[in-house]
Structures are given as structure tokens and as C-alpha cells.
Design a protein around this motif. Structure first.
Motif, mmCIF file in Angstrom:
data_model
loop_
_atom_site.group_PDB
_atom_site.id
_atom_site.type_symbol
_atom_site.label_atom_id
_atom_site.label_comp_id
_atom_site.label_asym_id
_atom_site.label_seq_id
_atom_site.Cartn_x
_atom_site.Cartn_y
_atom_site.Cartn_z
ATOM 1 N N TYR A 191 46.113 51.569 29.228
ATOM 2 C CA TYR A 191 47.487 52.044 29.008
ATOM 3 C C TYR A 191 47.645 53.539 29.279
ATOM 4 O O TYR A 191 48.660 54.137 28.922
ATOM 5 C CB TYR A 191 47.930 51.718 27.567
ATOM 6 N N ASN A 251 50.800 55.497 29.559
ATOM 7 C CA ASN A 251 51.826 54.632 28.962
ATOM 8 C C ASN A 251 51.414 54.235 27.538
ATOM 9 O O ASN A 251 51.696 53.135 27.080
ATOM 10 C CB ASN A 251 52.001 53.393 29.856
ATOM 11 N N ASN A 275 52.755 49.555 22.577
ATOM 12 C CA ASN A 275 51.527 49.116 23.263
ATOM 13 C C ASN A 275 50.313 49.224 22.346
ATOM 14 O O ASN A 275 49.404 48.396 22.399
ATOM 15 C CB ASN A 275 51.312 49.922 24.551
ATOM 16 N N ARG A 308 50.596 46.277 19.853
ATOM 17 C CA ARG A 308 50.443 44.965 20.465
ATOM 18 C C ARG A 308 49.037 44.741 21.023
ATOM 19 O O ARG A 308 48.447 43.684 20.833
ATOM 20 C CB ARG A 308 51.469 44.783 21.591
HETATM 21 C C1 LIG Z 1 54.545 50.619 29.883
HETATM 22 O O1 LIG Z 1 54.272 49.531 29.033
HETATM 23 C C2 LIG Z 1 55.352 48.630 28.870
HETATM 24 C C3 LIG Z 1 54.938 47.581 27.865
HETATM 25 O O2 LIG Z 1 53.702 47.036 28.191
HETATM 26 C C4 LIG Z 1 55.738 48.017 30.198
HETATM 27 O O3 LIG Z 1 56.837 47.165 30.050
HETATM 28 C C5 LIG Z 1 56.079 49.127 31.181
HETATM 29 O O4 LIG Z 1 56.324 48.570 32.457
HETATM 30 C C6 LIG Z 1 54.921 50.122 31.266
HETATM 31 N N1 LIG Z 1 55.317 51.237 32.099
HETATM 32 C C7 LIG Z 1 54.550 51.686 33.067
HETATM 33 C C8 LIG Z 1 55.098 52.851 33.843
HETATM 34 O O5 LIG Z 1 53.474 51.209 33.351
#
Ligand SMILES: *[C@@H]1O[C@H](CO)[C@@H](O)[C@H](O)[C@H]1NC(C)=O
Ligand SMILES: *[C@@H]1O[C@H](CO)[C@@H](O)[C@H](O)[C@H]1NC(C)=O
Length: 423
Positions: A364, A367, A372, A375
Motif C-alpha cells: 500500500y 496509499n 487500508n 482492512r
Molecule cells: C488506494 O486504495 C484504495 C482502497 O484499496 C483504492 O480504491 C484506490 O484505488 C487506491 N489508490 C491508488 C492510487 O492506488
């Protein structure tokens, strides 16, 4: 920060009960975050009691106002029965378990403490520890305990004794701080505190968030929220109105980079509270920790949403080493440095947990958000059986999970997440 907005979600954080490592089949926690408002239960002078969550999952959020003595008195008044029950339950738990622990290999109590109990008995062992730390204890802290005792009718000495809990036990917990390139919003900080400590004792039955509003007349600090138990005023988990929060891990696997431990100093649960109540920036906390009479082996974490950063601290009587993402130790392929993150799981060098932790953080990276983390990070590392908090230091949200209460339904380990915003 007079208003608390609470919601809750379910989190499935299965205990990391073995030394082997997280269950490779651990599943993400797909329960939604709920946003129910806290329910006002009652109010008295200088205190308002709310509950969050429903039925089995409900727990207390109490706001207190005033001087240290008044805030203690207010909690002891509005929660007299609950505080009395918690303190008596803890006392009974100590009596029941400590003698048994003397011959057991479960490292819940510190060895020196068990030796004192064997030599002098439980009361005196705790009184010796009070003597070893009282000189380093803030006056405000003792005033608040006195207020709590006066209002509840609990003995002040008994309250002081149970506040030694942090020093005499060890929890193998997890933490991270994430900022900079690790998080999606520049300048923000996300922080984890997962407490793996005790799900046998009475602690799980008395979870409470205490929101302190010290009066501004004295030198009593600023507003902060403390996650612990009813009648407990030390800090192991919490965040402040200065957008700062604390994490902590007990260390049972120290190597030779760790200095001596000592019994003579400030209990770490009081020092962590000082950080929440008095520090304006992470630099204040660094100075506080470096200059403290420190005691036992711990990793600490302090995040600062204003400065957009986090420090991990290798903490003992002998050393205070401060780590960011550039100098984090130990180093190894099982504990790689990650841009904008500091993390440890279950101790200083627990390879099986850190490997999984690093993998989920890298998954992650860029992000890392509260959603996140809840979860797919905490649930996969499987840390935080007693309680768990995720702090969003820029939105002033604290997401909280607590172990299942006796007689309640659902998984035993930290199963309910409450989130609340201090606004
Ligand atoms: C960040 O995490 C969320 C939830 O998992 C996801 O929906 C989103 O696309 C992610 N954003 C990026 C830029 O990866
Ligand atoms: C602990 O073990 C020792 C030696 O086996 C024994 O003498 C002692 O009674 C035990 N103590 C407790 C509290 O069980």
C-alpha cells in the motif's frame, strides 16, 4: 475539542498467539466503518458520559473538565461503580495470577517483580515499585488519582498500585508511523498502535476513552483523548489536540544495542501521558524522552500531524535512540527501510511478523490510509488482540478496536472498531 463524533466498525484481528508468525491464511477485515453518533448517558459536574457502539460492543467515552483533582473527582463520580469494579477486578486478577506466574514461562510479568512478590508478597512488591517511581511522577498525576479516590471511595494506595501495571508487565505489540511518500495526501501522518497484551484479565471488560479538558488557568496541559480502562489514568494509547499520538511495544528480545533497564524512573505509562497532555511537537517529545529517567526496554512511537512526521524510539534506562525512515533499525531483508515509514511488530527483531508487516506496507506504499490499514494490514499481521488504534493525525480521527467482553459474542480478539473525531 468538546465534541466527539463516534462510529464503529468490526475488525477481525486474530491474536498472534504463537511465536511462529501471523497465520498465512489471515483474511482481510471487510466490515464497514460505522458512523453512529455517541449517545449521552448522563452528566455531572465536570463530566459527561457517552457510549458508542451497541449492545455487547458498547463502550464508554467520558469527557472530564477542570483541574487535575477535579478531573479525577469527576471521573470517580460519574463512573463510581464501574471504576470500583475495574480496580477490584484487576486486583483480584493480580492476586489470582501472580503466584501462578512465579513458576510459569509465560512472560506476562517482569521477572524482578515476580521475585519481589515471592519475597515480600503482592502488596509490598507494588509498594516498592511506587517508591521507586513516585519521585519521577508528575504532581498533576497524583492529584488526579487523589480526586478519583475521594469521589469513588477507592483507596488511593490501591489505585497507585494498579497504576504500576505497565512497569510490571510486558505486551508484545505493533506500530507504524507513515508519512511523506507512504501516504496519499502530502503532509499527513497515519499511525498504528496495536496492543497485544492481555485478553484473559478484566481489562477487556472495561474499555474507555477518556477525553481530558484541563482548565487553562494552571499548567495543566491541553486537551487529549486517552484509550484505556475506566479508573485508569496512565496512557498506553491516545491522541492529543496537538495532532500527536503515541504507540508502544514491550521488548522481550533486546540485543546488545539496548542499554540497561532500571526500576528507578518515570513509569512509561506516565511519560506517554505527559507527551499527550503537554507536548506541542514531536521535538518536545524527543527532548522529554532523551532527558527522562527512563526505565524498561520499549519501542515507542510519536507522530506529529503538524510537522508531518513520526519518530520511533528505542527506549531503556540506558539509551534513547530516535529512528525515522532513513535510519530505522534493525536492518535486514525481513525489516527493510521503507520511504516514509517506521514500523515494528511483536518486538525488536521478530522476523516472521516484520516480514509480513513490510510486505503489507509495501503493497500500500503511497496509499497507506486508515481504511487500508484496518482492512488489509492489521488483520493480516494479526496484531492488536487487547486493543488497537489507528490515528489519522490530520483529520483528528482515532479508530479504536477492543477485545470481546466476557459473555459477549464475536471473535475474542480486538473485534470492534470505534472511530471518533475530536472536533
Ligand atoms: C488506494 O486504495 C484504495 C482502497 O484499496 C483504492 O480504491 C484506490 O484505488 C487506491 N489508490 C491508488 C492510487 O492506488
Ligand atoms: C514454584 O516451584 C518451586 C520449585 O519447583 C516450588 O518449590 C514452589 O512451591 C513453586 N511456587 C509456586 C508459587 O507454585
Amino acid at each position: 475539542m468538546n465534541r466527539v463524533v463516534l462510529g464503529f466498525l468490526l475488525i477481525v484481528a486474530v491474536v498472534a498467539s504463537s511465536n511462529a508468525g501471523p497465520d498465512p491464511h489471515a483474511k482481510p477485515n471487510l466490515n464497514p466503518i460505522q458512523t453512529d453518533k455517541p449517545l449521552l448517558v448522563r452528566q455531572t459536574k465536570n463530566a459527561k458520559l457517552y457510549t458508542v457502539g451497541k449492545g455487547d460492543d458498547a463502550f464508554n467515552v467520558v469527557h472530564v473538565w477542570g483541574s487535575p483533582y477535579e478531573m479525577g473527582f469527576a471521573q470517580g463520580t460519574i463512573l463510581k461503580e464501574e471504576a470500583t469494579k475495574f480496580v477490584n477486578d484487576v486486583w483480584k486478577y493480580l492476586e489470582d495470577t501472580v503466584v501462578e506466574a512465579i513458576n510459569s514461562t509465560v512472560p506476562f510479568f517482569a521477572g524482578w517483580f515476580l521475585k519481589d512478590v515471592a519475597d515480600f508478597g503482592l502488596d509490598l512488591a507494588l509498594d516498592l515499585e511506587i517508591l521507586a517511581t513516585e519521585k519521577y511522577t508528575g504532581k498533576y498525576f497524583l492529584d488526579e488519582l487523589r480526586g478519583l479516590a475521594d469521589a469513588s471511595g477507592l483507596s488511593e494506595q490501591k489505585l497507585k498500585r494498579i497504576h504500576m501495571l505497565g512497569e510490571i508487565t510486558k505486551g508484545t505489540c505493533s506500530m507504524f508511523g507513515a508519512w511523506g511518500k507512504a501516504v496519499p495526501v502530502p503532509g499527513t501522518v497515519l499511525q498504528l498502535r496495536a496492543l497485544d497484551w492481555n485478553v484473559d484479565g478484566p481489562f477487556k471488560n472495561h474499555p474507555q476513552v477518556t477525553v481530558y479538558h484541563p482548565d487553562s488557568s494552571g499548567d495543566n496541559g491541553h486537551d487529549f483523548a486517552n484509550l484505556g480502562w475506566t479508573g485508569w489514568i496512565g496512557s498506553i494509547t491516545g491522541m492529543s489536540s496537538k495532532q500527536m499520538a503515541i504507540s508502544e511495544i514491550g521488548i522481550v528480545d533486546a540485543d546488545d544495542t539496548w542499554g540497561q533497564e532500571s526500576r528507578f524512573g518515570v513509569p512509561f505509562t506516565y511519560l506517554l501521558r505527559d507527551i499527550l497532555q503537554f507536548d506541542y511537537t514531536v521535538d518536545d517529545s524527543i527532548n522529554r524522552i532523551a532527558n527522562a529517567h527512563r526505565t524498561c526496554h520499549l519501542l515507542m512511537g510519536v507522530g506529529d500531524g503538524k510537522l508531518g512526521t513520526f519518530r520511533g524510539v528505542q527506549y531503556s534506562a540506558g539509551v534513547s535512540n530516535f529512528y525515522d525512515d532513513k535510519n530505522m533499525l534493525p536492518q535486514g531483508d525481513w525489516h527493510p527501510r521503507i520511504d516514509g515509514a517506521v514500523y515494528w511488530s511483536m518486538g525488536w527483531q521478530h522476523k516472521s511478523f516484520d516480514t509480513v508487516f513490510a510486505r503489507q506496507l509495501q503493497k500500500y506504499h503511497g496509499n497507506i490510509t486508515a481504511a487500508n490499514t484496518i482492512r488489509d494490514l492489521v488483520s493480516i499481521i494479526q496484531s492488536g488482540d487487547s486493543h488497537c488504534a489507528v490515528y489519522d493525525l490530520n483529520q483528528n480521527y482515532m479508530y479504536v478496536a477492543n477485545a470481546r467482553k466476557d459473555g459477549a459474542s464475536g471473535p475474542l480478539q480486538a473485534t470492534i472498531e470505534h472511530s471518533f473525531a475530536l472536533t
